[in-house]
Motif scaffolding. Structure first.
Motif, PDB file in Angstrom:
ATOM      1  N   PRO A 146      53.735  31.781  37.948  1.00 34.36           N
ATOM      2  CA  PRO A 146      53.969  31.084  39.236  1.00 34.36           C
ATOM      3  C   PRO A 146      53.425  31.879  40.457  1.00 34.36           C
ATOM      4  N   LEU A 147      54.155  33.164  40.715  1.00 32.42           N
ATOM      5  CA  LEU A 147      54.044  33.771  41.714  1.00 32.42           C
ATOM      6  C   LEU A 147      52.426  34.440  41.941  1.00 32.42           C
ATOM      7  N   VAL A 148      51.927  34.910  40.691  1.00 35.28           N
ATOM      8  CA  VAL A 148      50.673  35.394  40.575  1.00 35.28           C
ATOM      9  C   VAL A 148      49.654  34.145  41.024  1.00 35.28           C
ATOM     10  N   VAL A 186      37.171  40.029  45.247  1.00 40.12           N
ATOM     11  CA  VAL A 186      36.586  40.321  43.980  1.00 40.12           C
ATOM     12  C   VAL A 186      37.739  41.294  43.321  1.00 40.12           C
ATOM     13  N   VAL A 187      38.238  42.180  43.848  1.00 38.45           N
ATOM     14  CA  VAL A 187      38.892  43.188  43.233  1.00 38.45           C
ATOM     15  C   VAL A 187      40.110  42.370  42.695  1.00 38.45           C
ATOM     16  N   PHE A 196      44.151  40.102  38.868  1.00 32.26           N
ATOM     17  CA  PHE A 196      45.153  39.053  38.321  1.00 32.26           C
ATOM     18  C   PHE A 196      44.698  38.737  36.864  1.00 32.26           C
ATOM     19  N   THR A 197      43.360  39.027  36.460  1.00 35.15           N
ATOM     20  CA  THR A 197      42.983  39.032  34.816  1.00 35.15           C
ATOM     21  C   THR A 197      43.480  40.140  34.293  1.00 35.15           C
ATOM     22  N   VAL A 198      43.030  41.376  34.599  1.00 37.59           N
ATOM     23  CA  VAL A 198      43.484  42.474  33.729  1.00 37.59           C
ATOM     24  C   VAL A 198      44.943  42.962  33.708  1.00 37.59           C
ATOM     25  N   VAL A 199      45.506  43.064  35.090  1.00 37.09           N
ATOM     26  CA  VAL A 199      46.955  43.463  35.109  1.00 37.09           C
ATOM     27  C   VAL A 199      47.761  42.372  34.765  1.00 37.09           C
TER      28      VAL A 199
END
Lengths: 206, 112
Positions: free
Chosen positions: A67-69, A190-191, A196-199
């Motif tokens: 939820p936080l992310v 963009v970063v 959010f996807t990779v980490v």
């Protein structure tokens, strides 16, 4: 064209950010800088991926909260749209609306930063996951923290532009400045899409 | 018609054309934003319902969604679809290629 000259919506040129030589150079130079920033973040991502969960007793699945992310992602994505609105009003020579949309961008970005500070505080004090806990924690804080530092710098940059030009109005001298700041803000987004996807998301599925 | 009159009509026509062009572009930006939110929701949902989806599928799938979203961001929000962005995009693709190689090397041939 006269840099400090007064314009009306009728006489305001198309692509005001590229009407002066300084504006053109700024535009090109800034994109070169963003190419370099891409490589900077790539090295941090590479280090993070190589050191993920190395030497750490806590796993990414235990650490991250969805939820936080999700809230952070929505704040930063919306702030990207509001800065697009600001540039739209810049192109229509509507100074007040441009300032208002950039101010909204600053608020959304500030919200994101507060959540990130809360997140780090929670990890350090709640989970005892500090910068020097493990190779993994150092790589994590360096990657996400460098992004957070970029957000902070972007916010200060916007505030400086908003305050400094508040009484001056829009002209060909400051139009490239606003344009380049908005490019920086989009790059930060963009970063974040990769963070959010990779980490976070890839960390949650293990 | 005097010359002055012609140039005044021209200025007004150009102004109206620019307004319309900008408004049309802004509409497209809002559509782009909706798509980006949609992609983000799919990525979060794929991870949220990871018990029902094979884990090996999720990682490449959400990575693909991220790449699509970044392309939207670059070409629409950062206006790279406008003319005069050839050199900027050359810089960005060089950066992306270096980024890809760096990450590939750290994940495959470098060991810790």
């Amino acid at each position: 064209m006269n840099v400090e000259g007064k314009f009306t919506p009728q006489t305001w040129p198309d692509s005001p950010e590229k009407q002066t030589l300084e504006g053109k150079n700024k535009f090109l130079g800034f994109w070169l800088f963003l190419g370099g920033e891409t490589v900077l973040f790539a090295t941090l991502f590479a280090t993070y991926l190589a050191l993920k969960e190395k030497g750490s007793s806590i796993t990414t699945e235990e650490l991250f909260s969805m939820p936080l992310v999700f809230a952070m992602t929505m704040l930063l994505l919306s702030s990207s749209l509001t800065s697009v609105y600001a540039i739209y009003h810049m192109k229509n020579y509507n100074f007040k609306l441009m300032q208002a949309w950039f101010l909204l961008t600053v608020f959304l970005g500030f919200g994101f930063l507060c959540l990130e500070i809360y997140e780090f505080y929670h990890y350090v004090h709640g989970e005892h996951f500090t910068y020097s806990s493990s190779a993994f924690s150092s790589a994590y804080y360096t990657l996400v923290g460098t992004h957070g530092a970029h957000v902070t710098f972007g916010l200060l940059w916007f505030i400086a532009l908003l305050v400094r030009n508040a009484k001056r109005g829009l002209n060909l001298y400051n139009a490239p400045k606003y344009y380049v700041a908005s490019l920086y803000w989009h790059f930060i987004d963009v970063v974040w899409v990769f963070i959010f996807t990779v980490v976070y998301l890839m960390g949650m599925v293990g | 018609m005097t010359n002055e009159h012609v140039s005044k009509t021209n200025v007004r026509e150009q102004y109206e054309y620019r307004r319309k062009k900008n408004a049309k572009e802004m509409k497209l930006q809002v559509v782009t934003f909706a798509l980006m939110i949609f992609l983000t929701l799919i990525a979060f949902m794929a991870v949220g319902f990871s018990e029902h989806i094979p884990v090996k599928f999720i990682a490449p799938f959400i990575l693909l969604l991220a790449i699509i979203q970044v392309i939207f961001q670059l070409y629409y929000f950062m206006h790279a679809n406008h003319k005069g962005h050839e050199l900027p995009m050359f810089y960005m693709y060089c950066g992306a290629a270096t980024a890809f190689l760096t990450i590939l090397a750290f994940c495959t041939i470098v060991w810790w």
